[in-house]
Structure formats: structure tokens, C-alpha cells
Design an enzyme around this catalytic site. Sequence first.
Site: not given
Ligand code: TGC
Ligand code: FAD
Length: 388
Positions: A134-136, A166-168, A244, A367, A371
Site C-alpha cells: 500500500g503506497l498509493t 488501488w491496492i492489488t 524498481n 508503477e 509520463d
Molecule cells: P526522488 O528524489 O526521485 O528519490 C528519493 C530517493 O530515492 C531514490 N530513488 C530510487 N531508488 C531506487 N529505485 C527507484 N525507482 C528510485 N527512485 C528514486 C533516489 O535516488 C533518492 O535517493 P537519495 O539517496 O538521493 O535520497 O524522489 P521524489 O519524491 O522526487 O520522487 C519522484 C518520483 C515521481 C520519481 C517518484 O515519486 C515516483 O516514482 N512516482 C511514481 C509512483 C509509483 O510508481 N507508484 C507505484 C505504486 S505501486 C503500484 O503501482 C503497484 S502496481 C502492481 C504491480 O506492480 O503489478
Molecule cells: P495521477 O498521479 O493523478 O496522474 C494522472 C495523470 O497526470 C497521468 O497522466 C500522469 O502521468 C499525469 N501526471 C501526474 N503528475 C505529473 C507531472 N508531474 N507531470 C506531468 N504529468 C503528470 N498502487 C499501490 O500502491 N499498490 C498497488 O498494488 C497498486 N495496484 C494497482 C492496480 C491497478 C489495477 C491500478 C490501476 C493501479 C494500481 N496502483 C497501485 C496505483 C498506481 O500506482 C497509480 O494509479 C499510479 O501511480 C498513478 O497514480 P494516479 O492514478 O493517482 O494518477
Amino acid sequence: MSTFTGVDYYGIEELLSPEERLVRDTVRDFVEAEVLPIIDQHNRAGTFPVHLIPRLGELGVLGANLQGYGCAGINNVAYGLAMQELERGDSAIRSFASVQGPLAMYALHTFGAEAQKRRWLPELAAGRKVACFGLTEPDHGSDPGGMETKAVRVGESYVLNGTKLWITNGSIADVAVVWARVGDTFGGFLVERGIPGFAARDIHGKLSMRASVTSEITFQDCRVPAEDRLPGAEGLKAPLGCLNQARYGIAWGAVGAATACYDAALRYAKARRQFGKSIASFQLVQQKLVTMLTEITKAQLLCLQLGRLKDAGKLRHTQVSLAKRNNVEQALRIARLARDIHGANGIVDEYPVMRHLCNLETLSTYEGTHDIHTLILGRDITGIAAFA
Ligand code: TGC
Ligand code: FAD
């Protein structure tokens, strides 16, 4: 044995070790025998095939690239190939494995105390227990650093308040790895199902990832024993490190979904006749098939080198972003071309393409959206952050 022999235009097979091939073929056979025959009914019903969870454990794919504690300890290329094959079946199956393994189990393995690892990892690896991550939150998706869920220390417990969306696996998880604000930093907590103040509610009406469980999980004055905090997880870097690992598996998984679409489109094109000829004989159809094959081949090569870098301990997370971003984008393009080649048949679930196409829309968002990965790479090459 599987009748599907894969797509390998560049002889990548020769670059794989016997163990890597064995893992791929074992998972491929499992998908043919146990996933493909049942996935459409689950996709229609919007249910996850929970009976496959212990089978995934037996196969050794849950947390397969982790060492010890009942994990298979295979290399990252073999692990990637396993994710590729699972996703050729359905993204929901790979997603289950991604959340259980690279998100939850990796968090435990990397940041957990010895007792936490011993308690949970063997059970999760065997598929006897299920985990979620649970992150989102409702108002913080791309920007998890804005999270509002809080953990406050009270005596020998932390009191959690907040909502994760949105927690899988949320409602089927025995344990949730939950990220929360702790003072001016962030921490990770193991929250067990059934603990007072913890609730899960499934999200219905999904048109993508229909065979996956997606939930909202809430914490209302939820008391978590202090010993259930992950001691090694300090700051946002910890959950980002888990992402990652999962993004790495998604880069491979997208190739599996794309391959399923290409394979279906090629077979359909050869069988379907219009204007008195096979549609495969038309130049425009051949062009689509060639585009699909080209992008699959490029994505396979990206994945293989990504895996070799990971196995050598040289992988940078921005390289994972490049592969996740490219491979999901190209898989979506391939799925759309495959749907087009199927004509009207492309919209029914007798063929797998629309299911994959719909699932890939989720891959493009979760993940890190397409964008967000553009911005991660843009920052890496220019040194300028353009997130805000
Ligand atoms: P930022 O300044 O970029 O980073 C903070 C510190 O973390 C390090 N870091 C990472 N390390 C390892 N892997 C990564 N991918 C890393 N990204 C960043 C970074 O080097 C830094 O380290 P340090 O030593 O300098 O402190 O942090 P930020 O707050 O500016 O983050 C920016 C951003 C937008 C890139 C980050 O918040 C992000 O990746 N947002 C996207 C969120 C996301 O992907 N959520 C996914 C939720 S889980 C999910 O969706 C599960 S789906 C189910 C499935 O996988 O099938
Ligand atoms: P938003 O962040 O609101 O983004 C909406 C739009 O705005 C996107 O087009 C995006 O690219 C754009 N946008 C946002 N910020 C910027 C920017 N700075 N510049 C330009 N464009 C931007 N999360 C978990 O933690 N655990 C899970 O197990 C998990 N499972 C998932 C399963 C499913 C089926 C789905 C659909 C999602 C899941 N997620 C999970 C959540 C997923 O990681 C988020 O949906 C994802 O990180 C995007 O967040 P959001 O949906 O709030 O979109």
C-alpha cells in the site's frame, strides 16, 4: 508440453543459459495448462483465480529472485522470463506475482528484521499467505511523497490512520506492507488482516485488469505493534526501491502480453480470407505484423540486457524506467494492431487481444505512469527535474 514456441527473430535463445530456458519453459507450460483454459471466465466474472496461488508457490515464481527463506534464488533474467510467460497468460497473474514478490517480499527481505523475514517469507514464497503493498492514496498517486497516511508511536504500538487506494490483492492479503508518514520521515509497516481498525473494500467496475483483485484499504486508529515496523525502511527511498523491482518485472511482462497478441494476429491473418485471398497476403497487413515483430524483438533485447545489468549489480533505476516505459508503450501499440487485424473478432474474448489491450492500459498507469517515467529519464539526462 506447450505448443507455443515463442517469438525469437534474433536468436536470443542462444544467449540464455539452460537454467533460464528451463524456468521459462516450465512457466510457459503452466500458463498453457492452467491459466489459458480458465482466464476468460475469470476475466468475465471479474474474479482472481485464487486456486492458482499455491501453484505459483510450487512453481517457485513468488519472490523467485530473492535468496533464502524458501525463495527460489534464480537469477534476474530467469525471473524476468517467468514474468514474461505469466503475462502471456494474463497481466492479472503477473501482477499478483509482482505485488507478492518484488513489492511485498522484497520489502521484507531488504528492510525487514530477521524475525519478520522468518515468519513471512517462507509462507509468501510457498503461496500459503498473500501480501499486498500500500503506497498509493486517493489524492497521491504519482507523487507518493505527498502521502497523508500517518503512523504515530503510542507506547509499544504505532497508531495508523489513512487510506490506500488501488491496492492489488488488498482484500485477499494476509499481510499488507503499508507506507506511512512517521514524524518528518516515512516508514513501512506490516499490517495483518483482521487487526482492529484495518478494513479492505474491493473496487468494482474495472474494464482493465478484470481478473485481478484491486482494493481500497483503510486504517482507522489501527494499532500496529512496534515490532511490525520494518526497521530498515527509512524515507521514501525504501518504497521507491521496491517499485524498481516490480517495474523490472513489468518490462518483461509487457513482452509476454505483446507476444500473445502478435501470435494471435499472425495465426488469424493466415487463416482469414477476404477478396478471395488470405489477409496475410495484403501488404498493409504484413506491414502491421512486421511492426509488431520488430518492436517485440527490440523489447526482448532491452529486457535481456537489463537483466544482465541487474545480475551484475550495475543496474540504475532510470534504466528500468526506460524499459518499463518503452515496452509497455510498444505492447499497447502491438495489442491495438493485433485487434485491428482481427477485425470485428478483435473485440470478443474468444481471442485474447482485447483482454491484453485493456490490461495494458493499466500497465501504462501503474508503477509510474508513462509520463512519470519520461520525467524520470528527462531528469537523468538533463539534470533538471520537471515534475512540478
Ligand atoms: P526522488 O528524489 O526521485 O528519490 C528519493 C530517493 O530515492 C531514490 N530513488 C530510487 N531508488 C531506487 N529505485 C527507484 N525507482 C528510485 N527512485 C528514486 C533516489 O535516488 C533518492 O535517493 P537519495 O539517496 O538521493 O535520497 O524522489 P521524489 O519524491 O522526487 O520522487 C519522484 C518520483 C515521481 C520519481 C517518484 O515519486 C515516483 O516514482 N512516482 C511514481 C509512483 C509509483 O510508481 N507508484 C507505484 C505504486 S505501486 C503500484 O503501482 C503497484 S502496481 C502492481 C504491480 O506492480 O503489478
Ligand atoms: P495521477 O498521479 O493523478 O496522474 C494522472 C495523470 O497526470 C497521468 O497522466 C500522469 O502521468 C499525469 N501526471 C501526474 N503528475 C505529473 C507531472 N508531474 N507531470 C506531468 N504529468 C503528470 N498502487 C499501490 O500502491 N499498490 C498497488 O498494488 C497498486 N495496484 C494497482 C492496480 C491497478 C489495477 C491500478 C490501476 C493501479 C494500481 N496502483 C497501485 C496505483 C498506481 O500506482 C497509480 O494509479 C499510479 O501511480 C498513478 O497514480 P494516479 O492514478 O493517482 O494518477
